[in-house]
Scaffold this motif. Structure first.
Motif, PDB file in Angstrom:
ATOM      1  N   LEU A   1      -3.824 -33.144  -4.712  1.00 19.77           N
ATOM      2  CA  LEU A   1      -3.070 -34.120  -3.918  1.00 19.77           C
ATOM      3  C   LEU A   1      -2.220 -35.025  -4.808  1.00 19.77           C
ATOM      4  O   LEU A   1      -1.204 -35.554  -4.376  1.00 19.77           O
ATOM      5  CB  LEU A   1      -4.028 -34.983  -3.091  1.00 19.77           C
TER       6      LEU A   1
ATOM      7  N   GLU B   1      -1.725 -36.828 -11.980  1.00 21.50           N
ATOM      8  CA  GLU B   1      -2.889 -35.951 -11.832  1.00 21.50           C
ATOM      9  C   GLU B   1      -3.916 -36.205 -12.939  1.00 21.50           C
ATOM     10  O   GLU B   1      -5.125 -36.304 -12.675  1.00 21.50           O
ATOM     11  CB  GLU B   1      -2.446 -34.489 -11.856  1.00 21.50           C
TER      12      GLU B   1
ATOM     13  N   THR C   1       2.183 -34.536  -8.690  1.00 16.47           N
ATOM     14  CA  THR C   1       3.584 -34.900  -8.477  1.00 16.47           C
ATOM     15  C   THR C   1       4.229 -35.149  -9.836  1.00 16.47           C
ATOM     16  O   THR C   1       3.576 -35.067 -10.870  1.00 16.47           O
ATOM     17  CB  THR C   1       3.698 -36.182  -7.616  1.00 16.47           C
TER      18      THR C   1
ATOM     19  N   PHE D   1      -8.557 -31.913  -3.586  1.00 13.02           N
ATOM     20  CA  PHE D   1      -8.332 -33.348  -3.763  1.00 13.02           C
ATOM     21  C   PHE D   1      -7.562 -33.651  -5.038  1.00 13.02           C
ATOM     22  O   PHE D   1      -6.695 -34.517  -5.054  1.00 13.02           O
ATOM     23  CB  PHE D   1      -9.666 -34.098  -3.755  1.00 13.02           C
TER      24      PHE D   1
END
Length: 79
Positions: A28, A41, A31, A25
């Motif tokens: 995800l 993040e 970026t 998770f």
């Protein structure tokens, strides 16, 4: 709320926190996007952390003590 439901909600909240920090998770949000100059993040980790702290504080105030004596319970009713 009923005490049993609050305890179940506290357990669910704990499991949510544990799952939210797991790599599948957390990754995800890996970026190149930035939020106010902070990588997404890191922002995700701190937002989840703050939500867990606030939720724990709320549960600590809402859940009654486990070790209340019968005299304490009777005294609360008379007040």
């Amino acid at each position: 709320m009923i005490r049993r439901k609050l305890v179940a909600a506290a357990l669910f909240f704990t499991l949510f926190g544990a799952i939210a920090f797991m790599p599948p998770f957390a990754l995800l949000f890996r970026t190149n996007t930035r939020v106010l100059g902070v990588p997404l993040e890191a922002a995700y980790i701190f937002v989840v952390w703050i939500l867990l702290i606030l939720g724990a504080r709320w549960f600590s105030r809402v859940l009654p003590d486990d070790n209340a004596t019968p005299a304490d319970a009777q005294q609360d009713r008379s007040s």
